[in-house]
Write a protein that holds these residues in place. Structure first.
Motif, short mmCIF file in Angstrom:
data_model
loop_
_atom_site.label_atom_id
_atom_site.label_comp_id
_atom_site.label_asym_id
_atom_site.label_seq_id
_atom_site.Cartn_x
_atom_site.Cartn_y
_atom_site.Cartn_z
N LEU A 25 0.84 -1.20 0.00
CA LEU A 25 0.00 0.00 0.00
C LEU A 25 0.87 1.24 0.00
CD1 LEU A 25 -2.94 1.01 0.15
CD2 LEU A 25 -2.70 1.07 2.65
N ASP A 26 0.62 2.10 -0.98
CA ASP A 26 1.33 3.38 -1.06
C ASP A 26 0.30 4.46 -1.36
OD1 ASP A 26 3.03 5.50 -1.35
OD2 ASP A 26 3.96 4.81 -3.20
N THR A 27 -0.39 4.93 -0.32
CA THR A 27 -1.48 5.88 -0.51
C THR A 27 -1.01 7.21 -1.05
OG1 THR A 27 -1.29 6.53 1.81
CG2 THR A 27 -2.89 4.80 1.29
N GLU A 28 0.23 7.59 -0.74
CA GLU A 28 0.74 8.87 -1.20
C GLU A 28 1.33 8.80 -2.60
OE1 GLU A 28 0.24 11.56 0.52
OE2 GLU A 28 -0.67 10.40 2.15
N GLY A 29 1.65 7.60 -3.06
CA GLY A 29 2.20 7.43 -4.40
C GLY A 29 3.62 7.92 -4.54
N GLU A 30 4.36 8.04 -3.44
CA GLU A 30 5.72 8.56 -3.50
C GLU A 30 6.79 7.47 -3.58
OE1 GLU A 30 6.20 11.18 -0.22
OE2 GLU A 30 4.76 12.66 -0.97
N ALA A 31 6.39 6.21 -3.46
CA ALA A 31 7.30 5.06 -3.61
C ALA A 31 8.46 5.11 -2.63
CB ALA A 31 7.81 4.97 -5.04
N LEU A 32 8.25 5.65 -1.43
CA LEU A 32 9.34 5.73 -0.45
C LEU A 32 9.68 4.34 0.10
CD1 LEU A 32 8.27 8.94 1.52
CD2 LEU A 32 9.92 8.74 -0.36
N GLY A 33 8.67 3.50 0.29
CA GLY A 33 8.91 2.17 0.83
C GLY A 33 9.77 1.32 -0.07
N VAL A 34 9.48 1.31 -1.36
CA VAL A 34 10.28 0.50 -2.27
C VAL A 34 11.68 1.09 -2.44
CG1 VAL A 34 8.34 -0.52 -3.54
CG2 VAL A 34 9.21 1.71 -4.23
N ALA A 35 11.79 2.40 -2.29
CA ALA A 35 13.12 3.02 -2.38
C ALA A 35 13.99 2.56 -1.21
CB ALA A 35 13.00 4.54 -2.39
N ARG A 36 13.40 2.48 -0.01
CA ARG A 36 14.16 2.00 1.15
C ARG A 36 14.55 0.54 0.97
NH1 ARG A 36 10.44 5.45 3.91
NH2 ARG A 36 8.97 3.72 4.15
N GLN A 37 13.61 -0.27 0.46
CA GLN A 37 13.93 -1.68 0.21
C GLN A 37 15.09 -1.81 -0.79
OE1 GLN A 37 10.64 -4.23 -0.86
NE2 GLN A 37 9.25 -3.21 0.58
N GLU A 38 15.05 -0.99 -1.84
CA GLU A 38 16.10 -1.09 -2.86
C GLU A 38 17.47 -0.79 -2.26
OE1 GLU A 38 17.45 1.03 -7.06
OE2 GLU A 38 15.33 1.04 -6.47
N GLN A 39 17.54 0.21 -1.41
CA GLN A 39 18.83 0.55 -0.81
C GLN A 39 19.35 -0.60 0.06
OE1 GLN A 39 20.80 3.32 -1.47
NE2 GLN A 39 22.22 1.90 -0.46
N GLU A 40 18.44 -1.21 0.85
CA GLU A 40 18.84 -2.34 1.69
C GLU A 40 19.32 -3.50 0.81
OE1 GLU A 40 18.87 -2.66 4.97
OE2 GLU A 40 17.43 -1.25 5.85
N CYS A 41 18.62 -3.73 -0.31
CA CYS A 41 19.00 -4.83 -1.20
C CYS A 41 20.34 -4.53 -1.88
CB CYS A 41 17.92 -5.05 -2.25
SG CYS A 41 16.39 -5.76 -1.60
N ARG A 42 20.57 -3.29 -2.23
CA ARG A 42 21.86 -2.93 -2.85
C ARG A 42 23.01 -3.13 -1.85
NH1 ARG A 42 21.97 -0.75 -7.78
NH2 ARG A 42 19.99 0.00 -8.68
#
Length: 458
Positions: free
Chosen positions: A7-24
């Motif tokens: 769920l991303d009600t704001e549409g800013e994709a902050l959650g997936v951005a944090r996940q990407e950094q952890e994965c990198r």
């Protein structure tokens, strides 16, 4: 790498951005070269998800099968999937193509061993169970809110102020005028165009569409009822739940609006072939055999007798113009003589509701078992709903339009179904006699009519 948030009600994709950094960071520690990033933002991964498709997830698996990479990195197992069946696809991907999986917080399950696959399956089962528990908690919460009549959280309903409890005076007035117009026969698409021309938007700022406006005007919320899962909520006492807000319309007016937007096709005595385009369908009849006449689309649209033995026809435009003129002149002094029906089932309705309350009370007090109570409850509820439906139809009929105020301008704004209804209200029949002379000139003397109640033409 694969990243996902449900769920991303704001549409800013902050959650997936944090996940990407952890994965990198994990990829860097593990010595992996990142060749692609796949992201499904605002998308669930369980069987309860509102969005079932995950296009980026599917694309990632396809490219893994094509041999473009050998490792998939995710923040956790649950970011990849919460469905045990999809885990089996992941296991098959390893067994057939050698693609491994690594996560930031869930560890790295060894899919090459039975114990490793067992651990992965247990995790997937736990994830799926947690989703189901959450769904059950949310469902119970929504049900309780519905039973208490609380407004639904989310988008502000048109007609109310934020919070959905107090009316917005301007929008409520628009709804009431729209209700009067719909009852008078004006279509929802016409009203939507008028609102758009006046700058009226939906509560989310969008232009109105006819179907959207029509759906809103049929929402029981307008009459003060709480909706749950698409229908009026039922409380613990077995009664419909009133919402904790001020209604826009009274019940009789609301029922009349619903009836006007869903005209029963049983009013006419004949099938309504091509009825969407021709107001005389159902009333116009052949003056030779009495068969119904239907409009036919052609270069010169005509009404034709449905009996193929002979040919009786008349041009649509002149016939409609003639009958409309008769109708509008008659409305100045014509009244419908049919008496208004009265509801006589109040005593029966009260008796059924008392019986229902007693049965539910006996079950709650453990005096009667569910096997005894609920079959009887189902029968009583059906009887109650039938009597309520009859009551609402009768009340709605009393809020019908006053046709005496209809003029040419009002007629032009009416929907086709409303025009047909008015024609059928005033006329028993309109007859078309055979042509007595050649040529294309319309002969008004061929048209005869009988007013409702058998009054001859004057």
């Amino acid at each position: 790498m694969y990243t996902r948030v449900s769920l991303d009600t704001e549409g800013e994709a902050l959650g997936v951005a944090r996940q990407e950094q952890e994965c990198r960071d994990l990829a860097a520690r593990s010595g992996f070269d990142v060749v692609a990033v796949f992201t499904d933002n605002d998308t669930g991964a369980s069987t309860r998800s509102r969005k079932k498709a995950r296009p980026q997830y599917a694309a990632m698996l396809d490219r893994a099968r094509a041999g473009e990479f050998g490792v998939i990195v995710a923040y956790s197992n649950s970011r990849l999937t919460r469905r045990p069946l999809e885990l089996e696809e992941i296991i098959a991907l390893y067994e057939r193509y050698g693609v491994r999986f690594a996560t930031v917080v869930s560890g790295n399950d060894d899919l090459s061993t039975a114990d490793g696959r067992m651990v992965a399956r247990i995790k997937a089962s736990v994830d799926a169970t947690e989703v189901e528990r959450t769904a059950e908690r949310v469902a119970r919460k929504h049900l309780e809110s519905a039973r208490e009549g609380k407004p639904v959280a989310g988008t502000r309903p048109f007609g109310w102020q934020p919070g959905g409890r107090e009316l917005d005076a301007k929008e409520a007035a628009l709804i009431r005028q729209a209700a009067a117009d719909i009852i008078a026969g004006i279509g929802s698409y016409t009203i939507a165009r008028q609102w758009n021309a006046e700058g009226v938007t939906t509560s989310t700022g969008r232009p109105w569409q006819g179907r959207v406006l029509g759906r809103m005007m049929q929402s029981p919320r307008l009459a003060g009822w709480r909706i749950h899962q698409g229908s009026i909520a039922i409380g613990r006492d077995g009664q419909p739940v009133r919402g904790q807000w001020e209604p826009v319309l009274d019940q009789a007016t609301f029922d009349a609006v619903v009836a006007a937007l869903n005209p029963e096709e049983t009013r006419s005595r004949v099938p309504r072939k091509n009825a969407r385009h021709y107001p005389m369908t159902g009333t116009l009849r052949c003056g030779v055999c009495g068969s119904v006449m239907y409009g036919n689309a052609a270069k010169y649209p005509t009404y034709r007798c449905s009996d193929n033995v002979h040919t009786v026809a008349a041009s649509v435009g002149p016939v409609d113009e003639l009958v409309t003129g008769l109708l509008l002149r008659k409305l100045s002094d014509f009244t419908v003589d049919e008496p208004a029906p009265e509801f006589d089932g109040a005593a029966r309705l009260a008796e059924v509701e008392r019986d229902l309350a007693r049965l539910i009370g006996s079950f709650t007090a453990r005096e009667l078992s569910a096997e005894v109570v609920f079959p009887a409850v189902a029968q009583l509820e059906q009887q109650r709903d039938e009597v309520r439906s009859q009551k609402r139809r009768i009340e709605a009929a009393g809020v019908g339009p006053d046709y005496r105020g209809v003029n040419q301008a009002a007629w032009d704004r009416m929907s086709m179904s409303a025009r047909r209804g008015l024609v059928e209200t005033l006329f028993d029949a309109v007859l078309v006699r055979p042509a007595t002379r050649k040529g294309n000139r319309f002969d008004a003397s061929r048209i005869e009519w009988v007013w409702r109640g058998g009054t001859a033409a004057t």
